[in-house]
Design a protein around this motif. Sequence first.
Motif, PDB file in Angstrom:
ATOM      1  N   THR A 113     -44.845  33.101  25.801  1.00  0.00           N
ATOM      2  CA  THR A 113     -44.295  31.240  25.058  1.00  0.00           C
ATOM      3  C   THR A 113     -43.473  30.433  25.506  1.00  0.00           C
ATOM      4  OG1 THR A 113     -44.437  32.607  23.275  1.00  0.00           O
ATOM      5  CG2 THR A 113     -43.424  30.918  22.943  1.00  0.00           C
ATOM      6  N   ALA A 114     -42.337  30.661  26.262  1.00  0.00           N
ATOM      7  CA  ALA A 114     -41.441  30.084  27.400  1.00  0.00           C
ATOM      8  C   ALA A 114     -41.866  29.762  28.337  1.00  0.00           C
ATOM      9  CB  ALA A 114     -40.246  31.376  27.617  1.00  0.00           C
ATOM     10  N   VAL A 115     -43.127  30.408  29.366  1.00  0.00           N
ATOM     11  CA  VAL A 115     -43.525  29.826  30.607  1.00  0.00           C
ATOM     12  C   VAL A 115     -44.392  28.951  30.183  1.00  0.00           C
ATOM     13  CG1 VAL A 115     -45.106  30.902  32.506  1.00  0.00           C
ATOM     14  CG2 VAL A 115     -42.670  31.908  31.561  1.00  0.00           C
ATOM     15  N   ASP A 116     -45.191  29.085  29.328  1.00  0.00           N
ATOM     16  CA  ASP A 116     -45.917  28.936  28.633  1.00  0.00           C
ATOM     17  C   ASP A 116     -46.049  27.430  28.241  1.00  0.00           C
ATOM     18  OD1 ASP A 116     -48.446  30.399  28.753  1.00  0.00           O
ATOM     19  OD2 ASP A 116     -48.682  31.022  27.582  1.00  0.00           O
ATOM     20  N   THR A 117     -44.974  27.244  27.407  1.00  0.00           N
ATOM     21  CA  THR A 117     -43.655  25.463  26.853  1.00  0.00           C
ATOM     22  C   THR A 117     -43.577  24.849  27.784  1.00  0.00           C
ATOM     23  OG1 THR A 117     -43.434  27.234  24.833  1.00  0.00           O
ATOM     24  CG2 THR A 117     -42.078  24.439  25.914  1.00  0.00           C
ATOM     25  N   ALA A 118     -43.012  25.664  29.438  1.00  0.00           N
ATOM     26  CA  ALA A 118     -42.970  24.783  29.796  1.00  0.00           C
ATOM     27  C   ALA A 118     -43.911  24.923  31.191  1.00  0.00           C
ATOM     28  CB  ALA A 118     -41.622  25.963  31.260  1.00  0.00           C
ATOM     29  N   ALA A 119     -44.853  24.704  31.444  1.00  0.00           N
ATOM     30  CA  ALA A 119     -46.061  24.843  31.596  1.00  0.00           C
ATOM     31  C   ALA A 119     -46.759  23.914  31.300  1.00  0.00           C
ATOM     32  CB  ALA A 119     -46.979  25.809  32.206  1.00  0.00           C
ATOM     33  N   THR A 120     -46.630  23.756  30.232  1.00  0.00           N
ATOM     34  CA  THR A 120     -46.873  21.997  29.022  1.00  0.00           C
ATOM     35  C   THR A 120     -46.656  21.140  29.127  1.00  0.00           C
ATOM     36  OG1 THR A 120     -48.078  23.279  26.977  1.00  0.00           O
ATOM     37  CG2 THR A 120     -47.323  21.265  27.005  1.00  0.00           C
ATOM     38  N   ALA A 121     -45.029  21.520  29.839  1.00  0.00           N
ATOM     39  CA  ALA A 121     -44.323  20.599  29.658  1.00  0.00           C
ATOM     40  C   ALA A 121     -44.100  19.251  31.083  1.00  0.00           C
ATOM     41  CB  ALA A 121     -42.197  20.703  29.429  1.00  0.00           C
ATOM     42  N   VAL A 122     -44.380  20.431  32.185  1.00  0.00           N
ATOM     43  CA  VAL A 122     -44.964  20.000  33.446  1.00  0.00           C
ATOM     44  C   VAL A 122     -46.279  18.955  33.281  1.00  0.00           C
ATOM     45  CG1 VAL A 122     -45.106  20.758  35.988  1.00  0.00           C
ATOM     46  CG2 VAL A 122     -43.633  22.051  34.448  1.00  0.00           C
ATOM     47  N   ARG A 123     -47.051  19.186  32.635  1.00  0.00           N
ATOM     48  CA  ARG A 123     -48.384  19.236  32.811  1.00  0.00           C
ATOM     49  C   ARG A 123     -48.146  17.814  32.241  1.00  0.00           C
ATOM     50  NH1 ARG A 123     -50.618  24.211  31.668  1.00  0.00           N
ATOM     51  NH2 ARG A 123     -50.576  23.792  29.380  1.00  0.00           N
ATOM     52  N   ALA A 124     -48.050  17.598  30.980  1.00  0.00           N
ATOM     53  CA  ALA A 124     -47.500  16.247  30.730  1.00  0.00           C
ATOM     54  C   ALA A 124     -46.811  15.018  31.020  1.00  0.00           C
ATOM     55  CB  ALA A 124     -46.748  16.456  29.233  1.00  0.00           C
ATOM     56  N   ALA A 125     -45.628  15.688  31.851  1.00  0.00           N
ATOM     57  CA  ALA A 125     -45.447  15.055  33.169  1.00  0.00           C
ATOM     58  C   ALA A 125     -45.948  14.302  34.136  1.00  0.00           C
ATOM     59  CB  ALA A 125     -43.554  15.618  33.207  1.00  0.00           C
ATOM     60  N   GLY A 126     -46.901  14.856  34.676  1.00  0.00           N
ATOM     61  CA  GLY A 126     -47.796  14.364  35.475  1.00  0.00           C
ATOM     62  C   GLY A 126     -48.304  15.778  36.726  1.00  0.00           C
TER      63      GLY A 126
END
Length: 230
Positions: A113-126
């Motif tokens: 869950t934590a890793v997926d949340t991080a990946a989502t934030a990174v993708r949204a940033a660009g």
Amino acid sequence: MRSARKSRERNLVLCGIRTSWNTIGDGEFFCEECGGDRNYRRRTGRRRFALLGVPLLPRGQAGPVVECAACHTHFGTEALAHPTTSRFSGMLRDAVHTVALAVLAAGGTSSRTAVDTAATAVRAAGYADCTSLQLVELVEALAADTGRFLPDVSSGGAALAIELHEALEPLSPHLAAAGRESILLQGARIALADGPYTPAEQEVLTTVGNALALRADDTARLLETARKVS
């Protein structure tokens, strides 16, 4: 009245100060007048008193100035300190990516869950192609790089302290308070995705707040707000 105005206009034509500009460099910058990225010329000049359009007596140096190639507005050289739109986007993307890695390094990558949340934030940033697996591999690689990954076994924490400061400090002067708070809150959401903050995560997020030039009490308030919302 009209005669006096014509006389003044004639005097302005007859004599005045003229500046001869010389280009000493060029590049791309963010033009506040145009509101976007534009080419610029860095210029210096020599002032002369002109009579009947003929330069005569020297009146000192002018500039250096930054001249927009599009609107021809002159700015002080401090205008070059403002990142271009593309550069700013890259700085913001790298900042979110670094914060995500630091939080995962502090809390571990065992929580999907934590890793997926991080990946989502990174993708949204660009970083549109970023995957959870890539983040896990990066954290593992950083853990093996003792020059960059700074573990503090005694406190149970781990922080990419150097990378956090290098990524966030140049960005923070160009972000409004809401933008700096948003980056911290993204890190907080990653940390809270698998439960309450660990001491190591708390330490990393405090470092993030400091690197973003947030006051210590504001950082504590934001982390507490994120905890209550999660």
